[in-house]
Design a protein around this motif. Structure first.
Motif, mmCIF file in Angstrom:
data_model
loop_
_atom_site.group_PDB
_atom_site.id
_atom_site.type_symbol
_atom_site.label_atom_id
_atom_site.label_comp_id
_atom_site.label_asym_id
_atom_site.label_seq_id
_atom_site.Cartn_x
_atom_site.Cartn_y
_atom_site.Cartn_z
ATOM 1 N N VAL C 22 -26.011 0.187 -39.581
ATOM 2 C CA VAL C 22 -26.783 -1.220 -39.240
ATOM 3 C C VAL C 22 -26.550 -2.582 -38.580
ATOM 4 O O VAL C 22 -27.231 -3.017 -38.652
ATOM 5 N N THR C 23 -25.170 -2.300 -38.115
ATOM 6 C CA THR C 23 -24.926 -3.624 -37.481
ATOM 7 C C THR C 23 -25.326 -3.484 -36.272
ATOM 8 O O THR C 23 -25.684 -3.762 -35.622
ATOM 9 N N CYS C 95 -13.252 2.003 -28.228
ATOM 10 C CA CYS C 95 -14.298 0.688 -27.597
ATOM 11 C C CYS C 95 -14.985 -0.004 -28.288
ATOM 12 O O CYS C 95 -15.822 1.112 -28.879
ATOM 13 N N PHE C 96 -14.833 -0.504 -29.086
ATOM 14 C CA PHE C 96 -16.227 -1.041 -30.087
ATOM 15 C C PHE C 96 -16.446 -2.092 -29.618
ATOM 16 O O PHE C 96 -17.464 -3.518 -29.297
ATOM 17 N N ALA C 291 -17.823 -17.280 -30.985
ATOM 18 C CA ALA C 291 -17.936 -15.835 -29.913
ATOM 19 C C ALA C 291 -19.582 -16.648 -30.643
ATOM 20 O O ALA C 291 -20.059 -15.942 -29.395
ATOM 21 N N ILE C 292 -20.568 -17.294 -31.544
ATOM 22 C CA ILE C 292 -20.855 -17.177 -31.813
ATOM 23 C C ILE C 292 -21.763 -18.629 -31.021
ATOM 24 O O ILE C 292 -22.799 -18.707 -30.440
ATOM 25 N N LEU C 301 -20.140 -8.444 -33.038
ATOM 26 C CA LEU C 301 -20.311 -7.456 -33.085
ATOM 27 C C LEU C 301 -19.077 -6.322 -33.769
ATOM 28 O O LEU C 301 -18.978 -5.847 -34.894
ATOM 29 N N GLY C 302 -18.054 -7.082 -32.887
ATOM 30 C CA GLY C 302 -17.315 -6.460 -32.879
ATOM 31 C C GLY C 302 -16.356 -7.343 -33.906
ATOM 32 O O GLY C 302 -15.786 -6.050 -35.373
ATOM 33 N N VAL C 303 -16.289 -8.221 -34.683
ATOM 34 C CA VAL C 303 -16.049 -9.093 -35.942
ATOM 35 C C VAL C 303 -16.578 -8.183 -36.864
ATOM 36 O O VAL C 303 -16.377 -8.065 -38.166
ATOM 37 N N THR C 304 -17.779 -8.124 -36.822
ATOM 38 C CA THR C 304 -18.611 -8.053 -37.896
ATOM 39 C C THR C 304 -17.806 -6.366 -38.529
ATOM 40 O O THR C 304 -17.703 -6.016 -39.884
#
Lengths: 348, 374, 332
Positions: C22-23, C95-96, C291-292, C301-304
């Motif tokens: 989903v992300t 690797c994210f 990041a935002i 994406l990584g944080v999410t």
């Protein structure tokens, strides 16, 4: 006497309601895919009829399927199998629209006078609801008719604008009865109508049901676990055990000479309000609890708790036979039975 | 006024207030009131009775008669009920085995609970903790009063009692949770838990109401057998006259928080002397005889405990309220008086009833008007 | 019990895959469908066309979506090279993603920030559960007293006050005015004392919001449980009041609290973002905000993903605790 075997469901007076091989299984599903892993065999093959003007008492312990049976014959539930015929019309699978005209004739009274009445509606709205649903305007208007009904069940017409919480348990049950009687039904099915009430109130409601039957020519099916109440109100009595009918006969012969061992044990288990008799009477103590209706015992469902059980009981389900005129019983080794009939039952 | 002449049963036949009693359990003028937003709920309002070891007393009444609150009051648990914690007002005396409980230190009463006096409740499913095993709950009841007992000893005792109350394979079932037991088995386990410390007083509050008829018969039998074996004093609280007739030696009928009639079981059923008892008997459909007559119900509903009718609490529902002259039934509360007519018979001198009508009148009404219709 | 754990673990794996899907879908696939250029978002509007093209090639944005997804998932386990015609960067496993803005892989950045957020969330969680539950229990036992009314009024304010308000207020009072606490974030390994000192205010602030809710929930549940028949039975056995409350009543009171805790651990991220920003804690929340602002999509994406995984695992723990507490869950 006719050949004991297949009975015609109706012998004697006209049958108002006929039930033939009635079955209701509730599926048990498991997991994400809702795969069916079993079924609660709540009602498993009932055949009987209800005669015009009589009171048929249905008695049994928890899990015997008596309440499910009540909901099936009033078609609040749809049967899995078998047939329900009301005044010659097959109603087993009628939809909501098909049942609507019949709702006038078949009404139900519920056990719990506290939860079966909508607390936000006035008594007038509750008792008048059937008229609205059926689109009928009674003679003299709904309000007048509702007030007449309230009087009929022993409440005051001034209670019209009150709410259910203002009434005691017994009065609420009267409201429930008034609602059931609004459309002048032919058949009233009452599921444990007095078991939530105090003893002194219970008697008031029992008498009321009695009077209303005389006055309005009602036919009752009264479902209860209390054998004393059933004895008092019924003309004929059906005893159920784990979804099956084990005995069906008139009141006098059921209490005087029960044929099914379960009936006998059930009757002997009821505490008698007479301290002098507690030492004298013979008492049959059954072992254990009622088995689960999910996996009922093989053969005769009562064999696990029956002191007369033999191999045939484990292997073969006994059919419901009339061993005497009007006295049907499903047992391989009936009590109090005429010799020949008993032999016939054991052999067949 | 006849009340002055009769001995006052409120203090018991042998002893006055404050004096130590002769009976094993002696309850004197017990009052338990709960202040609520709607008013003072007088659940129990002046109740007295005695009970000896080895005897069973049946307390009969309808909902709101105060019968359950009475039992909780004896146990010192009346503050726990529906009206909220710590708000109950209790007065009177409760003598258990020579000790007065009402004036005793609460912690001392707590140590008597479960050891000298134990209780069985109506619905065994809700009365057992769903998260602990049956065994754990019994062991806990044992160890709280036997601090020196090890876990093994206590567990052995639990298995032993489960076996005694008829649980099959008790050494295995002891580790089951309540939801794995059937209703009847749960009530058996509940009884085992109550008996684990050999209590001298056992109170059973509607012990069979939640059970099926055939299971009820098993449990009634069990209670009767256990009493013979343990010789304890038993109080059975129920609304079912059938159940008391099966179990009780003596019966106490409660109405509106008070005792209206009390006496030996046989007398109470064969020669009751209070119109409310007549009403209960007349209301009851009988399993043991063919009845073609209608039931004879009591008119109206049980009184609100906030607003108990003045005079005799039963007067608004009593068909004979106008028999005694001068409207005394509405102004003056009748005291318990000895039924003298029965004094010579079995259990004579033990039958009490609280009614303004003259005893001869009541005897006549019962034999001529009520008994033939039952 | 074993079968139950296996079942729950399997569910967790499925859940994590769904989370990644989903992300990923939101960040990569949707811009593609809507026509905007993800590469543009990665480097900013002022980047020159050559740089954009390079990133496009490195990310493989020309490839089918499924293949992009596969590359992403494979990168988590095997590492990944981002290569264009001119140059190539290596992003070691796990690797994210790779932040083209900071020209560094995401993972080391996440792992350096994770302890900060975990410290904040974990400490606050312990604080609010103990504080909230204790307050609730005492309020239930002393129902209707001054204590009860005061506690419930404070709880009501805790639920209604926004976190940035309480954060700034507590900073103003305790740090700047009174000077009781202060200091920067220090890692636990370096100096536990300063770690504690730096976090105490954020903990209290974050915990206050939740503790208030838990106090109210505990009070209501405890009152209900105290009315249960089995509590009366426990008293009838002669158990002392502390055992009745602490053992019998608490055990049942914990069940709904655990349920709510499972859900709150998910929602906690939102609270952590605000708290970290207000107290300048170098945690994931702060990274997300940065990041935002920088439109650093791989970082978002990584944080999410990390926070989503944390929620899934927290729920696993709650489910297992649930089974420990309630035998009916375990045995059916």
């Amino acid at each position: 006497m006719t050949i004991p075997g297949q009975q015609a469901p109706s012998d004697g007076p006209e049958a108002l309601l006929t039930v033939d091989g009635l079955v209701k299984h509730f599926p048990i599903t498991k997991g994400l895919l809702r795969r069916q892993v079993g079924a609660v065999q709540a009602v498993d093959g009932l055949t009987f009829d209800v005669r015009t003007g009589e009171t048929l008492g249905v008695v049994g312990e928890s899990g015997c399927g008596k309440s499910t049976m009540g909901r099936l014959i009033t078609r609040l539930l749809e049967p899995t199998g078998g047939r329900v015929t009301f005044r010659g019309k097959d109603i087993s699978h009628l939809g909501v629209a098909g049942m609507r005209p019949l709702r006038r004739d078949i009404q139900m009274i519920f056990q719990d006078p506290y939860s079966s009445l909508n607390p936000r509606h006035t008594v007038g709205t509750i008792v008048g609801a059937p008229f609205k649903l059926q689109g009928i305007t009674p003679e003299g208007g709904v309000k007048k008719e509702v007030q007449r009904l309230l009087e009929l069940v022993g409440l005051s017409p001034e209670h019209y604008n009150r709410y259910p919480h203002e009434f005691s348990g017994g009065q609420r049950q009267r409201i429930g009865i008034a609602r059931a009687l609004a459309l002048k039904p032919k058949l009233v099915v009452a599921d444990e109508p007095v078991s939530a009430l105090d003893v002194s109130i219970q008697a008031q409601v029992v008498n009321l049901l009695d009077d209303l039957q005389d006055e309005l020519g009602l036919t009752y099916v009264i479902i209860a676990h209390d054998l004393s109440v059933i004895r008092h109100v019924s003309d004929r009595i059906a005893v159920m055990y784990l979804g099956k009918l084990v005995e069906l006969t008139d009141r006098t012969s059921l209490y005087a000479k029960p044929m099914h061992p379960y009936t006998k044990a059930l009757l002997s288990a009821v505490p008698v309000p007479d301290p002098k008799r507690r030492t004298k009477r013979e008492r049959i103590l059954l072992k254990g609890d009622v088995p689960s209706p999910i996996s009922p015992p093989s053969g005769c469902r009562f064999h696990t708790r029956c002191w007369k059980a033999t191999d045939v009981c484990k292997a073969q389900e006994p059919p419901l036979l009339a061993l005497e005129p009007g006295h049907q019983v499903a047992c391989h080794h009936p009590e109090n039975a005429p010799e020949a009939a008993a032999a016939g039952a054991a052999g067949g | 006024m006849t009340t002055a002449a009769a001995p006052s049963p409120a203090s018991g036949p042998a002893s006055g207030p404050g004096e130590p009693p002769t009976a094993f359990l002696d309850v004197r003028d017990l009052r338990i009131h709960f202040p609520t937003d709607d008013g003072l709920v007088k659940s129990v309002d002046g109740l007295s009775f005695q009970l000896e070891k080895g005897r069973t007393l049946g307390i009969v009444g309808e909902s709101g008669s105060g019968k359950s609150v009475t039992s909780l009051g004896i146990m010192g648990l009346h503050t726990v009920g529906q009206y909220g914690r710590g708000k109950a007002r209790i007065s009177g005396e409760i003598w258990l085995d020579g000790k007065e409980l009402m004036s005793a230190d609460p912690d001392e009463v707590r140590r008597l609970r479960g050891r000298e006096m134990a209780m069985i409740f109506q619905d065994p499913l809700s009365a057992m903790h769903p998260y602990f095993t049956i065994g754990h709950q019994i062991v806990e009841a044992y160890r709280v009063h036997h601090s020196d007992a090890g876990k093994k000893t206590a567990r052995k005792r639990a298995v032993e009692l489960l076996d005694r109350v008829g649980i099959p394979q008790p050494d295995r079932r002891v580790d089951d949770y309540p939801h794995q037991f059937s209703g009847g088995m749960r009530q058996r386990a509940m009884i085992a838990m109550a008996l684990v410390n050999n209590p001298e007083l056992l109170i059973a509050d509607e012990p069979t109401t939640a059970l099926d008829v055939t299971v009820q018969a098993q449990i009634l039998d069990l209670i009767r057998d256990l009493q013979k074996e343990f010789g304890s004093a038993v109080i059975v609280i129920t609304h079912d006259l059938g159940v008391v007739a099966e179990l009780a030696d003596d019966i106490l009928v409660m109405y509106g928080g008070r005792c209206v009639e009390r006496g030996p079981a046989e007398q109470l059923f064969s020669a009751p002397r209070h119109p409310y008892t007549w009403g209960l008997l007349g209301s009851m459909p009988r399993i043991d005889r063919e009845q073609t007559e209608r039931l004879i119900p009591v008119k109206g509903s049980p009184p609100s405990l906030i607003n108990i009718p003045s005079g005799c609490a039963f007067n608004p529902r009593c068909p004979y309220a106008d028999v005694p002259a001068g409207g005394i039934t509405r102004t003056e509360r009748p005291e318990l008086r000895l039924v003298t007519g029965a004094a010579g018979g079995p259990g004579g001198g033990q039958h009490w009833s609280a009614c303004h009508m003259a005893e001869e009148e009541r005897t006549r009404i019962w034999t001529e008007e009520i008994a033939p219709k039952l | 019990m074993f079968a139950y754990i296996v079942r729950r673990l399997f569910a967790v794996i499925v859940m994590l895959l769904v989370v990644i899907l989903v992300t990923f879908g939101i960040f990569f696939a949707i811009p593609k469908f809507t026509g905007s250029d993800p590469a543009l978002m990665y480097v900013g509007k002022q980047a020159d066309p050559a740089a954009i093209e390079g990133i496009r090639q490195k990310l493989g944005l020309g490839e089918p979506i499924l293949e992009q997804f596969w590359n992403f998932v494979r990168g988590i386990f095997a590492g990944r090279d981002y290569a264009s015609a001119n140059d190539s960067v290596h992003c070691p496993a796990p690797c994210f993603g790779y932040s083209f803005r900071h020209e560094s892989p995401i993972w080391p950045e996440l792992t350096s920030r994770l302890p900060v957020t975990l410290s904040l969330a974990g400490g606050a969680c312990v604080l609010w559960v103990t504080g909230g539950v204790l307050t609730g229990v005492v309020s239930a036992l002393k129902r209707g007293t001054v204590w009860d009314r005061t506690a419930m009024t404070v709880a009501l304010s805790g639920v209604s006050l926004p976190i940035y308000f309480t954060a700034l207020l507590s900073l103003a009072v305790f740090k700047y005015k009174l000077g009781w606490v202060g200091g920067e974030y220090t890692s636990f390994g370096d100096d536990p004392g300063s770690w504690f000192g730096g976090l105490i205010l954020p903990w209290v602030t974050l915990a206050f919001l939740y503790a208030a809710m838990y106090a109210r929930l505990t009070r209501a549940t405890m009152l209900e449980v105290l009315g249960e028949d089995y509590i009366r039975t426990a008293r009838a056995k002669g158990l002392a009041e502390p055992v009745v409350i602490g053992k019998h009543a608490m055990r049942s009171t914990m069940t709904p609290i655990l349920t709510v805790l499972g859900m709150d651990l998910g929602a906690l991220v939102g609270g952590a973002i605000l708290t970290e920003t207000a107290f300048s804690l170098p945690g994931l929340g702060q990274a997300a905000v940065a990041a935002i602002n920088e439109r650093d999509l791989p970082m978002i994406l990584g944080v999410t993903l990390i926070t989503a995984s944390a929620v899934v695992f927290a729920n696993l723990v709650v489910d297992l605790l649930y089974a420990v507490i309630d035998p009916r869950v375990r045995l059916s």
